[in-house]
Scaffold this motif. Structure first.
Motif, mmCIF file in Angstrom:
data_model
loop_
_atom_site.group_PDB
_atom_site.id
_atom_site.type_symbol
_atom_site.label_atom_id
_atom_site.label_comp_id
_atom_site.label_asym_id
_atom_site.label_seq_id
_atom_site.Cartn_x
_atom_site.Cartn_y
_atom_site.Cartn_z
ATOM 1 N N GLU A 158 -10.639 33.818 -4.743
ATOM 2 C CA GLU A 158 -11.262 32.863 -3.849
ATOM 3 C C GLU A 158 -10.860 33.087 -2.402
ATOM 4 O O GLU A 158 -11.618 32.794 -1.492
ATOM 5 N N GLU A 159 -9.634 33.625 -2.161
ATOM 6 C CA GLU A 159 -9.143 33.757 -0.801
ATOM 7 C C GLU A 159 -9.391 35.140 -0.198
ATOM 8 O O GLU A 159 -9.014 35.392 0.930
ATOM 9 N N LYS A 160 -10.015 36.024 -0.945
ATOM 10 C CA LYS A 160 -10.285 37.356 -0.415
ATOM 11 C C LYS A 160 -11.283 37.268 0.733
ATOM 12 O O LYS A 160 -12.337 36.642 0.615
ATOM 13 N N LEU A 161 -10.958 37.904 1.866
ATOM 14 C CA LEU A 161 -11.792 37.825 3.060
ATOM 15 C C LEU A 161 -12.506 39.149 3.301
ATOM 16 O O LEU A 161 -11.974 40.220 3.007
ATOM 17 N N VAL A 162 -13.693 39.072 3.839
ATOM 18 C CA VAL A 162 -14.475 40.266 4.178
ATOM 19 C C VAL A 162 -14.755 40.240 5.677
ATOM 20 O O VAL A 162 -15.430 39.338 6.181
ATOM 21 N N PHE A 163 -14.219 41.232 6.406
ATOM 22 C CA PHE A 163 -14.392 41.332 7.851
ATOM 23 C C PHE A 163 -15.542 42.272 8.176
ATOM 24 O O PHE A 163 -15.714 43.301 7.526
ATOM 25 N N LEU A 203 -11.708 33.212 13.580
ATOM 26 C CA LEU A 203 -11.609 34.668 13.736
ATOM 27 C C LEU A 203 -11.260 35.041 15.171
ATOM 28 O O LEU A 203 -11.752 34.434 16.117
ATOM 29 N N PHE A 204 -10.418 36.073 15.317
ATOM 30 C CA PHE A 204 -10.081 36.613 16.631
ATOM 31 C C PHE A 204 -10.201 38.138 16.610
ATOM 32 O O PHE A 204 -9.957 38.786 15.588
ATOM 33 N N CYS A 273 -12.222 47.835 15.925
ATOM 34 C CA CYS A 273 -11.559 46.587 16.321
ATOM 35 C C CYS A 273 -10.631 46.111 15.217
ATOM 36 O O CYS A 273 -10.945 46.224 14.024
ATOM 37 N N HIS A 274 -9.498 45.571 15.638
ATOM 38 C CA HIS A 274 -8.569 44.921 14.707
ATOM 39 C C HIS A 274 -8.878 43.430 14.717
ATOM 40 O O HIS A 274 -8.712 42.757 15.740
ATOM 41 N N LEU A 275 -9.376 42.929 13.578
ATOM 42 C CA LEU A 275 -9.762 41.530 13.459
ATOM 43 C C LEU A 275 -8.708 40.770 12.663
ATOM 44 O O LEU A 275 -8.096 41.317 11.754
ATOM 45 N N LYS A 276 -8.526 39.502 12.992
ATOM 46 C CA LYS A 276 -7.565 38.674 12.263
ATOM 47 C C LYS A 276 -8.043 37.228 12.278
ATOM 48 O O LYS A 276 -8.929 36.857 13.052
ATOM 49 N N GLU A 345 -6.164 40.187 7.966
ATOM 50 C CA GLU A 345 -6.503 41.026 9.108
ATOM 51 C C GLU A 345 -7.020 42.362 8.614
ATOM 52 O O GLU A 345 -6.717 42.783 7.496
ATOM 53 N N ALA A 346 -7.816 43.030 9.431
ATOM 54 C CA ALA A 346 -8.397 44.306 9.018
ATOM 55 C C ALA A 346 -8.918 45.048 10.232
ATOM 56 O O ALA A 346 -9.239 44.451 11.264
ATOM 57 N N ASP A 347 -8.996 46.389 10.117
ATOM 58 C CA ASP A 347 -9.605 47.242 11.135
ATOM 59 C C ASP A 347 -11.039 47.553 10.703
ATOM 60 O O ASP A 347 -11.261 47.995 9.569
ATOM 61 N N VAL A 348 -11.998 47.319 11.581
ATOM 62 C CA VAL A 348 -13.412 47.540 11.271
ATOM 63 C C VAL A 348 -14.028 48.399 12.368
ATOM 64 O O VAL A 348 -13.760 48.190 13.559
ATOM 65 N N THR A 349 -14.857 49.368 11.973
ATOM 66 C CA THR A 349 -15.482 50.293 12.928
ATOM 67 C C THR A 349 -16.990 50.100 12.943
ATOM 68 O O THR A 349 -17.617 49.949 11.892
ATOM 69 N N VAL A 350 -17.574 50.102 14.126
ATOM 70 C CA VAL A 350 -19.024 50.083 14.267
ATOM 71 C C VAL A 350 -19.435 51.339 15.038
ATOM 72 O O VAL A 350 -18.751 51.760 15.969
#
Length: 407
Positions: A158-163, A203-204, A273-276, A345-350
């Protein structure tokens, strides 16, 4: 033949037999690169007549991905060069969106001189490749949790997050269909987190860097967001800024004036970007903020929170996490709590952001243009001088004939 900056996209049709389609990297002609996205493999087939000129490329000049994976061994009589790699191999990047798993990489043709010659006769080409796998979910309502599943396992699910990080259209109403830009355009980016059954979160964007490849440690690079949420790109001649107010606490939008790297032949940029996230009811502070710089007021302002949380952006240092925050995951809390921290937190690339109409060095072009104008002026002056001389000579002969007819 001019290159087209088209993006090669291969969609996996779940359960289908035809798994991909191809595009031509030229505006005219037949497809030269075919991409197939299999269940666990990426297959890329490249025509040796890559440029459509009849001059065949060498397989040794082709590589796949940031790790420069080599093609399969081919015979001299083969018309194509093939790559067969795992989806997670060759440095392929993975982005998890709300409805898809997206694997991104690129095909590189980097011609090298033959034998002792110091020249090459074909162009360097970098072709973006993307495979998109739709995500499957449970569409049933009123689901019943099995009684034999441990409670803590249910909590993790339930707490798994998708950035996610997307390019958006200018009106922010939908995702941008094309990744192409002209210099002078503005890129609209939207970062978001899919919280599922998690408690409300905010989110930041902690840090963002632009690079010419998907590797965030590549060189050259340009920092867009730094110091835990300061959009430092707005300090230069750009108008980059966070958008306020937010659409929701789980979403953060910002704009970046597009650019390309000087003295770099590649016409594309990737943004990582590093999102948290924090709890939605947590008050923003120096470590959790979204601050933009205003040139008109020469000051920083936050999307939410008090203005003083942005003062550290001027100092270039916004502190370090407190001791209690740094202890998370270091044996001070239970194992279940440490596992939940990992998803926050996670690193995401566009990318790639592709720039159309990119030219060479503007200083060289300006110098060449000036020289051309000067030469043209000199030629016109010479023509005018010769014409005037002929006219004067003709008038002199006419006068002589008129006043001395017998001679």
């Amino acid at each position: 033949m001019a290159l087209s900056y088209g993006l090669f996209i291969c969609f996996l049709l779940w359960g289908g037999t035809e798994l991909c389609y191809s595009h031509s990297i030229w505006q005219r002609g037949t497809p030269r690169v075919v991409v197939k996205c299999l269940e666990a493999q990426l297959v890329v087939t490249v025509s040796k007549d890559l440029f459509g000129t009849g001059k065949l490329i060498r397989p040794a000049d082709l590589t796949l991905g940031p790790e420069d994976c080599e093609p399969l061994v081919s015979m001299d009589t083969d018309d194509v060069v093939r790559f067969e790699v795992g989806l997670h191999e060759c440095g392929n990047s993975l982005q998890v969106t709300e409805d898809a798993l997206v694997y991104s990489t690129f095909l590189l043709h980097n011609p090298r001189p033959v034998a002792n010659l110091s020249i090459v006769r074909t162009n360097r080409v970098e072709v973006p490749i993307e495979c998109r796998f739709p995500r499957q979910g449970n569409v049933s309502s009123h689901a019943i949790l099995p009684t034999w599943v441990p409670f803590r396992t249910t909590v993790f699910s339930e707490e798994k997050l998708v950035f996610s990080l997307y390019l958006m259209e200018e009106n922010w109403s939908s995702k941008k269909r094309s990744p192409t830009f002209q210099l002078g355009d503005t890129a609209h980016l939207q970062a978001e987190v899919h919280t599922g059954s998690h408690v409300p979160l905010r989110l930041f964007v902690d840090h963002c860097v632009a690079t010419p490849t998907p590797n965030r440690n590549a060189s050259p690079y340009h920092t867009i967001v730094d110091f835990h949420g300061c959009l430092v790109d707005g300090l230069s001649d750009a108008s980059s800024a966070f958008r306020a107010p937010r659409p929701g606490p789980e979403t953060l939008q910002f704009t970046v004036d597009v650019f390309h790297f000087a003295n770099d032949s590649r016409n594309m940029v990737y943004i990582t970007c590093h999102l948290k996230v924090t709890s939605a009811d947590q008050v923003p502070d120096q470590l959790n903020k979204a601050c933009s710089f205003s040139k008109s007021s020469n000051s920083w302002s936050p999307v939410e929170g008090t203005a003083d949380i942005c003062h550290c952006c001027n100092k270039g240092s916004c502190g370090i996490p407190s001791r209690s925050r740094r202890l998370v995951g270091q044996g001070q809390e239970s194992a279940s709590r440490r596992r939940r921290q990992v998803t926050e937190e996670a690193d995401v690339t566009v990318g790639p952001l592709i720039f159309l109409g990119k030219t060479g060095n503007p200083d060289v072009e300006e110098s060449t243009s000036s020289l051309t104008s000067l030469m043209l002026g000199l030629v016109l002056a010479m023509v005018a001088s010769l014409t005037l001389a002929n006219i004067v000579l003709g008038l002199a002969k006419w006068r002589q004939a008129a006043f001395h007819p017998g001679k």
